[in-house]
Design an enzyme around this catalytic site. Structure first.
Site, mmCIF file in Angstrom:
data_model
loop_
_atom_site.group_PDB
_atom_site.id
_atom_site.type_symbol
_atom_site.label_atom_id
_atom_site.label_comp_id
_atom_site.label_asym_id
_atom_site.label_seq_id
_atom_site.Cartn_x
_atom_site.Cartn_y
_atom_site.Cartn_z
ATOM 1 N N GLU A 59 0.805 -1.221 0.000
ATOM 2 C CA GLU A 59 0.000 0.000 0.000
ATOM 3 C C GLU A 59 0.843 1.278 0.000
ATOM 4 O OE1 GLU A 59 -4.199 -0.653 1.651
ATOM 5 O OE2 GLU A 59 -2.834 -0.942 3.343
ATOM 6 N N HIS A 79 0.043 5.590 7.942
ATOM 7 C CA HIS A 79 -1.141 4.766 7.670
ATOM 8 C C HIS A 79 -1.189 3.686 8.724
ATOM 9 C CE1 HIS A 79 -4.079 2.092 6.102
ATOM 10 N NE2 HIS A 79 -3.203 1.142 5.870
ATOM 11 N N HIS A 131 -3.958 0.827 11.253
ATOM 12 C CA HIS A 131 -5.254 0.224 11.593
ATOM 13 C C HIS A 131 -5.534 0.542 13.060
ATOM 14 C CE1 HIS A 131 -3.725 -2.966 8.518
ATOM 15 N NE2 HIS A 131 -4.088 -1.857 7.913
ATOM 16 N N HIS A 135 -11.067 -0.522 7.070
ATOM 17 C CA HIS A 135 -9.636 -0.691 6.848
ATOM 18 C C HIS A 135 -8.776 0.008 7.915
ATOM 19 C CE1 HIS A 135 -6.136 -0.450 3.702
ATOM 20 N NE2 HIS A 135 -5.688 -0.538 4.915
#
Lengths: 271, 271, 271, 271
Positions: free
Chosen positions: D111, D130, D132, D200
């Site tokens: 990603e 980024h 979770h 996500h």
């Protein structure tokens, strides 16, 4: 003379002998203190910083202060640093207006006026904790009153008031950055033990470092328990009478020294 | 004679030689025990203190006791200290009324009457935990009954009763500070395994130190799981029959020795 | 011969050379395996035990097994001990009925039939985790279906089924103590990846030790996130199509080896 | 020439001598940078990886990048590895399209286009996280808007937007695996500080590594506090004006360097 007093603090902290002849008589007009604060007070203040971090009451922000035992117009507070990292050498002295007596060029907490204002308004208060204690934040923004769910937090009495900075100050950056805001906060606290600050955090006060640390920690615990209980159903809180009776026991020096020793044992030696 | 027994305990615990001439013959009428408690019992009691702290059942407060294996009218309990810090030398012996046989000048827990009263009322009980176990507190103040959500807490049976100190005693400091309050608490416990105390905490009992530690820990776990489940929807609890069958397995010595070894391994050596 | 195979396992585990001539031809009728399981499989199984404990999926209870890579009719599982304490020497071999090939006099898990039954029913399954994974328990007792809230738990597909032991077996001790109950559980699992057990726990299966550990951990994470989200409002879950596509990525060996290395790094060397 | 620059990075990071003859003259047209990134930037990026893991924002997944201080068309990001394990030698350089300048044969994050697309769209952004981040996930799937509950998360302004990958891309594996998806995500972010990704995770951006780490951590904290508060009652959030004023203080370098030092102190020395 204020420089002299600070030198004494530094010397005491570092276990360096300061020759008697340096104790000259040039006392400042504002605060003619005869001697430096008790080294034990400074040591306890460092432990208080570390304990509040270890127990999750403060993160990198928040601070704890103690009124000078020799000069009630002054208080001790760390320079601007995360509480977990505070050492004796970081403790500075502040005057009744929240200004450092001798900052030694170090950055100071923006919100030291929380402490200054409360020490001015409450002669009985000897120590203060300001934090963003996580479980307490939701009570400051929802109107749900923080009340004593069990005997350990009986010092919350009939419930903690909430300081709304918008009243009087309008749209701000939410912080207590001057004495006027500090005075407004002290007024919300009144003669209580804990005041919440909407969208910001909370303040606990006590008659000793041990007591205020105890209160700050059990305020957080109570908030966690009360939030959990609120989801199960209506809560049967301590009545004000039960709270007063329990407080006389659980908030006493006999009771609060037990957890203090435990919390200290987790920190180990300090500098 | 009781002094003699304590002297033996002290000698065993601290490996200190007690001169023979201190073994005076003034034995109390009440408890003519011939020998000191099993040293293994004292060791397990110290581990129980440390484990309950490590597993989050007790903080600086709460205590665990064991009935004396040589004299059923006596029980072992630490002096007033945080459970995490208990050593063998801190274990004192108490009589059936909750008074220390020989306090050696040390402070004792204010609420030792919880233990005394239950040992008097329940001959089958060999060990007791009193705690402010956090997830359990909300069940004591909301009327939601703590019931077994899974086989591991099957000992909760049809649900844990709640002791309301207001009934009978009115407005108090919430604590069990005498035998009369202890008796009322023991009555609420009845022949059960766990009793909650409104606005205070809970008590678990067992037929051994291992069992009571197991029950105290899984009471806390059950409370956490039940509170979570209650938010998802109505809970399908173990039926009393399922609870009885599961309890025969999960609460047996074969089952509870497995976690005990794990919990002990986290503590390491004790003094 | 079964004794021989176990001896080989023990020898391999302890890095002891077993002379070739000890490999005698007396193979047992039931399982004519030519060689012992891959030592790497045993090492991974020990790591799996430790990781599941470190990540909070198992406490003192719960177990993880692996199908024998040399003999698909057998599986490897620890003796009865807390997963956090498992060493290579604790790994025993079991036959397709869940009986130890050579128990070496050690206690075995009461619920080994969970593993035996699923290995019989699902030739594709190479590893199984049974746990009382805490966040999952509430989903087993409330009718709320555990579904994939994000890509990491896409293996949950359209949602995990719940095994109700009352159906067929009535009032039990809640445990899978024989093959008949194991078969019923395997039937509830069907061709899925995870099955919940009402009032007890859950089971995850996978095509490798790494995959089943990954699934057991992210089942727990998903349960925690889903319970939190359910309180904020109706949840927009992955659609079955999104779940299938995400699963092809997140449940692949390329993806699951990354956390495995992290989890292993927290455990350190094993015996 | 780009190979040369990477060689310098490698040499600096791993202290390995790269023979001069590998410094071939085939420089790509796109990025004729004269020198390697500041070694301090790489050191801070490694700390950022470890801190985000230590503070619970990332688990084995998630990544943090920094724009190259010498070449704004490039960014620095670790090879595919859990953030907790990242060392200086793991940091690779990527071009504006998210392709490694010289992958050295190592696996890269699937990603990485999240980073490439945002660096293209937002010249002011110098660092990106980024993750979770667990408490944030529920806000991405329920429609509840993540808003600043206190001054520390004032950077959330009027609330974080949510990226719905179904809009435009339909049924996917939920991941940002190419530049087209990256552009769509960047568009959802707009000129904001944080964007959630349904099913996500989330992305935070900042003008420095310190700021983006600060924002990623306090986004998680805010999510935790907001979810708790939502259960107590309607929340009195910071108004946009309060948020703007608080942000000017709490999101400044003076403010964010305090927690950075604390977080670093928990990591210790890095390689």
């Amino acid at each position: 003379m204020s420089k002299f007093r600070l030198a004494v603090i530094v010397a005491l902290c570092a276990a360096v002998v300061v020759p008697a002849f340096t104790r000259t008589p040039q006392a400042p007009a504002s605060s003619p203190a005869a001697s430096a604060p008790d080294p034990k007070l400074i040591e306890d203040l460092v432990y208080a910083n570390r304990i509040l971090s270890d127990q999750g009451v403060v993160d990198a922000f928040g601070h704890v202060s103690a009124r000078d035992d020799k000069d009630p117009n002054r208080f001790l507070l760390a320079r601007s640093v995360a509480p977990a990292l505070v050492t004796k050498a970081d403790i500075l002295e502040f005057d009744r207006n929240g200004e450092p007596i001798d900052g030694r060029g170090r950055a100071v907490y923006l919100e030291r006026f929380i402490h200054a204002a409360i020490y001015r308004a409450r002669p009985d208060v000897k120590a203060i904790v300001h934090s963003h204690s996580p479980a307490v934040i939701p009570f400051g923004v929802t109107g749900t009153i923080l009340r004593p769910i069990y005997h350990m937090s009986a010092f919350l009495g009939a419930g903690a008031p909430v300081f709304e900075i918008r009243n009087g100050a309008g749209m701000t950056n939410m912080m207590i950055t001057d004495n006027k805001l500090g005075d407004a906060l002290a007024k919300s606290l009144g003669d209580g033990t804990v005041v919440l600050m909407r969208g910001h955090g909370s303040v606990a006060v006590g008659d000793s470092i041990l007591q205020v640390v105890h209160r700050a920690i059990y305020t957080e615990v109570n908030a966690r328990l009360q939030a959990e209980a609120a989801r199960l159903g209506p809560i049967n809180f301590l009545t004000p009478e039960e709270a007063a009776k329990a407080d006389a026991q659980t908030d006493s020096m006999a009771s609060i020294s037990r957890p203090w020793e435990l919390w200290k044992s987790r920190i180990g030696k300090i500098d």
